[in-house]
Design a protein around this motif. Structure first.
Motif, PDB file in Angstrom:
ATOM      1  N   THR A  84       0.827  -1.200   0.000  1.00 38.06           N
ATOM      2  CA  THR A  84       0.000   0.000   0.000  1.00 38.06           C
ATOM      3  C   THR A  84       0.860   1.248   0.000  1.00 38.06           C
ATOM      4  OG1 THR A  84      -0.103  -0.009   2.420  1.00 38.06           O
ATOM      5  CG2 THR A  84      -1.831  -1.179   1.222  1.00 38.06           C
ATOM      6  N   ALA A  85       0.313   2.310  -0.555  1.00 34.45           N
ATOM      7  CA  ALA A  85       1.017   3.596  -0.536  1.00 34.45           C
ATOM      8  C   ALA A  85       0.947   4.168   0.863  1.00 34.45           C
ATOM      9  CB  ALA A  85       0.374   4.566  -1.536  1.00 34.45           C
ATOM     10  N   GLU A  86       1.952   4.979   1.216  1.00 32.39           N
ATOM     11  CA  GLU A  86       1.974   5.594   2.541  1.00 32.39           C
ATOM     12  C   GLU A  86       0.852   6.616   2.692  1.00 32.39           C
ATOM     13  OE1 GLU A  86       6.204   5.967   4.586  1.00 32.39           O
ATOM     14  OE2 GLU A  86       6.060   7.023   2.695  1.00 32.39           O
ATOM     15  N   THR A  87       0.355   6.704   3.891  1.00 30.77           N
ATOM     16  CA  THR A  87      -0.656   7.708   4.198  1.00 30.77           C
ATOM     17  C   THR A  87      -0.134   8.711   5.203  1.00 30.77           C
ATOM     18  OG1 THR A  87      -1.571   6.291   5.936  1.00 30.77           O
ATOM     19  CG2 THR A  87      -2.531   6.105   3.739  1.00 30.77           C
ATOM     20  N   THR A  88       1.154   8.650   5.501  1.00 27.86           N
ATOM     21  CA  THR A  88       1.746   9.563   6.479  1.00 27.86           C
ATOM     22  C   THR A  88       2.875  10.331   5.841  1.00 27.86           C
ATOM     23  OG1 THR A  88       2.933   9.727   8.573  1.00 27.86           O
ATOM     24  CG2 THR A  88       3.269   7.735   7.312  1.00 27.86           C
ATOM     25  N   SER A  89       3.102  11.538   6.319  1.00 29.90           N
ATOM     26  CA  SER A  89       4.199  12.352   5.803  1.00 29.90           C
ATOM     27  C   SER A  89       5.475  12.121   6.574  1.00 29.90           C
ATOM     28  CB  SER A  89       3.825  13.841   5.886  1.00 29.90           C
ATOM     29  OG  SER A  89       3.561  14.208   7.229  1.00 29.90           O
ATOM     30  N   ALA A  90       5.409  11.322   7.644  1.00 28.85           N
ATOM     31  CA  ALA A  90       6.594  11.058   8.455  1.00 28.85           C
ATOM     32  C   ALA A  90       7.576  10.223   7.662  1.00 28.85           C
ATOM     33  CB  ALA A  90       6.203  10.312   9.732  1.00 28.85           C
ATOM     34  N   PRO A  91       8.889  10.361   7.948  1.00 27.24           N
ATOM     35  CA  PRO A  91       9.892   9.581   7.242  1.00 27.24           C
ATOM     36  C   PRO A  91       9.659   8.082   7.368  1.00 27.24           C
ATOM     37  CG  PRO A  91      10.930  11.312   8.526  1.00 27.24           C
ATOM     38  CD  PRO A  91       9.479  11.287   8.908  1.00 27.24           C
ATOM     39  N   ALA A  92       9.159   7.627   8.492  1.00 25.57           N
ATOM     40  CA  ALA A  92       8.876   6.214   8.665  1.00 25.57           C
ATOM     41  C   ALA A  92       7.562   6.056   9.405  1.00 25.57           C
ATOM     42  CB  ALA A  92       9.990   5.540   9.443  1.00 25.57           C
ATOM     43  N   GLU A  93       6.704   5.211   8.877  1.00 25.68           N
ATOM     44  CA  GLU A  93       5.425   4.974   9.521  1.00 25.68           C
ATOM     45  C   GLU A  93       5.629   3.927  10.596  1.00 25.68           C
ATOM     46  OE1 GLU A  93       1.042   3.135   8.426  1.00 25.68           O
ATOM     47  OE2 GLU A  93       2.365   3.845   6.841  1.00 25.68           O
ATOM     48  N   THR A  94       5.393   4.285  11.826  1.00 24.30           N
ATOM     49  CA  THR A  94       5.634   3.393  12.943  1.00 24.30           C
ATOM     50  C   THR A  94       4.398   2.542  13.223  1.00 24.30           C
ATOM     51  OG1 THR A  94       7.010   5.113  13.891  1.00 24.30           O
ATOM     52  CG2 THR A  94       6.409   3.285  15.335  1.00 24.30           C
ATOM     53  N   ALA A  95       4.641   1.265  13.526  1.00 22.85           N
ATOM     54  CA  ALA A  95       3.524   0.386  13.851  1.00 22.85           C
ATOM     55  C   ALA A  95       2.905   0.784  15.180  1.00 22.85           C
ATOM     56  CB  ALA A  95       4.019  -1.056  13.928  1.00 22.85           C
ATOM     57  N   THR A  96       1.597   0.589  15.294  1.00 21.96           N
ATOM     58  CA  THR A  96       0.924   0.838  16.570  1.00 21.96           C
ATOM     59  C   THR A  96       0.801  -0.477  17.324  1.00 21.96           C
ATOM     60  OG1 THR A  96      -1.275   0.442  15.668  1.00 21.96           O
ATOM     61  CG2 THR A  96      -0.389   2.683  15.478  1.00 21.96           C
ATOM     62  N   GLN A  97       0.373  -0.385  18.581  1.00 23.68           N
ATOM     63  CA  GLN A  97       0.270  -1.583  19.412  1.00 23.68           C
ATOM     64  C   GLN A  97      -0.631  -2.639  18.776  1.00 23.68           C
ATOM     65  OE1 GLN A  97       1.904  -2.140  22.318  1.00 23.68           O
ATOM     66  NE2 GLN A  97       1.008  -4.192  22.401  1.00 23.68           N
ATOM     67  N   ASP A  98      -1.659  -2.220  18.068  1.00 24.73           N
ATOM     68  CA  ASP A  98      -2.627  -3.168  17.529  1.00 24.73           C
ATOM     69  C   ASP A  98      -2.357  -3.563  16.088  1.00 24.73           C
ATOM     70  OD1 ASP A  98      -4.052  -3.118  19.942  1.00 24.73           O
ATOM     71  OD2 ASP A  98      -5.188  -1.344  19.310  1.00 24.73           O
ATOM     72  N   SER A  99      -1.430  -2.904  15.409  1.00 24.78           N
ATOM     73  CA  SER A  99      -1.283  -3.134  13.979  1.00 24.78           C
ATOM     74  C   SER A  99       0.040  -3.761  13.579  1.00 24.78           C
ATOM     75  CB  SER A  99      -1.440  -1.805  13.227  1.00 24.78           C
ATOM     76  OG  SER A  99      -0.349  -0.953  13.511  1.00 24.78           O
ATOM     77  N   PHE A 100       0.964  -3.929  14.501  1.00 24.20           N
ATOM     78  CA  PHE A 100       2.289  -4.364  14.076  1.00 24.20           C
ATOM     79  C   PHE A 100       2.283  -5.820  13.615  1.00 24.20           C
ATOM     80  CE2 PHE A 100       2.198  -5.176  18.638  1.00 24.20           C
ATOM     81  CZ  PHE A 100       2.745  -6.448  18.753  1.00 24.20           C
ATOM     82  N   LEU A 101       3.244  -6.145  12.750  1.00 23.84           N
ATOM     83  CA  LEU A 101       3.371  -7.482  12.189  1.00 23.84           C
ATOM     84  C   LEU A 101       4.450  -8.299  12.884  1.00 23.84           C
ATOM     85  CD1 LEU A 101       3.204  -6.351   8.452  1.00 23.84           C
ATOM     86  CD2 LEU A 101       1.366  -7.395   9.786  1.00 23.84           C
ATOM     87  N   TYR A 102       5.487  -7.619  13.407  1.00 28.42           N
ATOM     88  CA  TYR A 102       6.621  -8.287  14.047  1.00 28.42           C
ATOM     89  C   TYR A 102       6.817  -7.760  15.469  1.00 28.42           C
ATOM     90  CZ  TYR A 102      11.593  -9.709  14.528  1.00 28.42           C
ATOM     91  OH  TYR A 102      12.791 -10.213  14.956  1.00 28.42           O
ATOM     92  N   HIS A 103       7.043  -6.456  15.584  1.00 29.20           N
ATOM     93  CA  HIS A 103       7.074  -5.805  16.894  1.00 29.20           C
ATOM     94  C   HIS A 103       6.774  -4.318  16.699  1.00 29.20           C
ATOM     95  CE1 HIS A 103      10.994  -4.253  15.741  1.00 29.20           C
ATOM     96  NE2 HIS A 103      11.496  -5.465  15.648  1.00 29.20           N
ATOM     97  N   THR A 104       6.552  -3.626  17.794  1.00 22.92           N
ATOM     98  CA  THR A 104       6.061  -2.254  17.683  1.00 22.92           C
ATOM     99  C   THR A 104       7.117  -1.248  17.247  1.00 22.92           C
ATOM    100  OG1 THR A 104       6.448  -1.931  20.057  1.00 22.92           O
ATOM    101  CG2 THR A 104       4.233  -2.590  19.379  1.00 22.92           C
ATOM    102  N   ALA A 105       8.367  -1.686  17.124  1.00 21.81           N
ATOM    103  CA  ALA A 105       9.406  -0.767  16.649  1.00 21.81           C
ATOM    104  C   ALA A 105       9.656  -0.909  15.150  1.00 21.81           C
ATOM    105  CB  ALA A 105      10.715  -0.998  17.414  1.00 21.81           C
ATOM    106  N   GLU A 106       8.918  -1.792  14.490  1.00 17.71           N
ATOM    107  CA  GLU A 106       9.083  -1.938  13.045  1.00 17.71           C
ATOM    108  C   GLU A 106       8.625  -0.673  12.338  1.00 17.71           C
ATOM    109  OE1 GLU A 106       4.800  -4.008  11.910  1.00 17.71           O
ATOM    110  OE2 GLU A 106       6.382  -5.228  12.805  1.00 17.71           O
ATOM    111  N   VAL A 107       9.133  -0.453  11.138  1.00 23.94           N
ATOM    112  CA  VAL A 107       8.646   0.661  10.323  1.00 23.94           C
ATOM    113  C   VAL A 107       8.142   0.110   8.993  1.00 23.94           C
ATOM    114  CG1 VAL A 107      10.131   2.411  11.380  1.00 23.94           C
ATOM    115  CG2 VAL A 107      10.961   1.142   9.414  1.00 23.94           C
ATOM    116  N   ILE A 108       7.167   0.804   8.434  1.00 20.49           N
ATOM    117  CA  ILE A 108       6.514   0.362   7.200  1.00 20.49           C
ATOM    118  C   ILE A 108       6.958   1.255   6.048  1.00 20.49           C
ATOM    119  CG2 ILE A 108       4.324  -0.203   6.092  1.00 20.49           C
ATOM    120  CD1 ILE A 108       4.866  -1.716   8.719  1.00 20.49           C
ATOM    121  N   LEU A 109       7.431   0.632   4.991  1.00 20.53           N
ATOM    122  CA  LEU A 109       7.874   1.361   3.805  1.00 20.53           C
ATOM    123  C   LEU A 109       7.072   0.900   2.603  1.00 20.53           C
ATOM    124  CD1 LEU A 109       9.809   3.126   2.109  1.00 20.53           C
ATOM    125  CD2 LEU A 109      11.399   1.194   2.097  1.00 20.53           C
ATOM    126  N   SER A 110       6.482   1.839   1.899  1.00 21.48           N
ATOM    127  CA  SER A 110       5.777   1.514   0.675  1.00 21.48           C
ATOM    128  C   SER A 110       6.785   1.118  -0.408  1.00 21.48           C
ATOM    129  CB  SER A 110       4.966   2.716   0.195  1.00 21.48           C
ATOM    130  OG  SER A 110       4.490   2.499  -1.120  1.00 21.48           O
TER     131      SER A 110
END
Length: 281
Positions: A84-110
């Motif tokens: 999916t394309a990013e929906t945030t202007s931040a350099p890295a989209e940080t996972a939230t407590q309920d949405s992470f795939l591996y751990h909450t410090a992961e970042v999502i890159l389109s």
């Protein structure tokens, strides 16, 4: 000189794997590439005490990958490549407590922004260093949580060992990854860029004017200037430009006053001293 960062990728899509490798320069990264779950697990098992970051494709096999990592009590900085394309202007989209795939410090890159992957890896490591053990717990009851694994695996100690290892290998990592890419000069809007440059010019002018004086605040002023440049990722070339602009201004003033410009040559020491402080970072 930057230390080499060792990354391991799980990218079943071959074209994506090639694109990632192209964007990670060989002078900064060593990339271990895997297309299958089996190959990835073997690579991680062999290199887990040396790995600095994982790059994982968001795909059906990802749950199998993360479950295996949990079972091995292995937590590492991670960049997740999303469809999916990013929906945030931040350099890295940080996972939230309920949405992470591996751990909450992961970042999502389109996948559409692979040219920024170097920045995302930096962010992933920065956030992993600040990861709290209580945030490892998954809310999905169908998967054994990392919180439960704490009872039988020394995950807290493993994270600490990884952080210490990274600091030892990269030297400056403890400070380097406290930098926030949002504050980097190249990412600032034009008005903030100008404000930062004005501050740097003013601070550098004060340093130059005090450099050969008996001023007990000089070293602190240099340190403050270098800290500002370092945490905003201002390049040494930009500092040289600030120096040359200031010396040119002084030169014009000396000419108007009919005085020799030779004294300005001594201020090359100021530039050398400042750059040396920056290199120590």
């Amino acid at each position: 000189m930057h230390s080499i960062l060792l990354t391991c990728t799980f990218l079943p899509l071959d074209t994506l794997a090639q694109a990632v490798s192209q964007h990670l320069s060989s002078d900064r990264y060593r990339v271990l590439t895997s297309h299958t779950v089996e190959t990835f697990c073997k690579l991680v098992e062999q290199e887990k005490h040396r790995l600095d970051c994982l790059i994982l494709q968001d795909c059906p096999e990802l749950l199998q990958i993360t479950t295996w990592l949990y079972g091995q009590a292995t937590l590492l900085p991670a960049v997740i490549l999303s469809n999916t394309a990013e929906t945030t202007s931040a350099p890295a989209e940080t996972a939230t407590q309920d949405s992470f795939l591996y751990h909450t410090a992961e970042v999502i890159l389109s996948k559409t922004k692979l040219d920024q992957i170097d920045q995302y890896i930096e962010q992933a490591i920065a956030q992993f260093i600040g990861l709290s053990p209580t945030s490892w717990n998954r809310s999905d009851p169908s998967t054994k949580s990392v919180y439960d694994l704490l009872a039988s695996h020394p995950l807290v100690l493993q994270q600490q060992r990884l952080i210490e290892k990274l600091r030892e290998r990269l030297g400056y990592l403890g400070v380097y990854y406290k930098r926030d890419p949002n504050h980097f000069f190249r990412h600032l809007p034009p008005d903030q860029k100008q404000e930062l440059l004005n501050k740097l010019r003013t601070d550098y002018r004060d340093i130059v004017l005090r450099y050969f004086a008996n001023d007990g605040t000089l070293n602190q002023r240099i340190d403050d200037f270098v800290n500002t440049a370092f945490f905003t990722d201002v390049s040494a070339a930009q500092i040289v430009e600030i120096h040359m602009e200031l010396i040119d201004e002084f030169s014009k003033q000396l000419k108007l006053e009919g005085r020799s410009e030779e004294i300005l040559l001594d201020y090359r020491l100021t530039l050398i001293d400042t750059i040396a402080h920056l290199c120590e970072m």
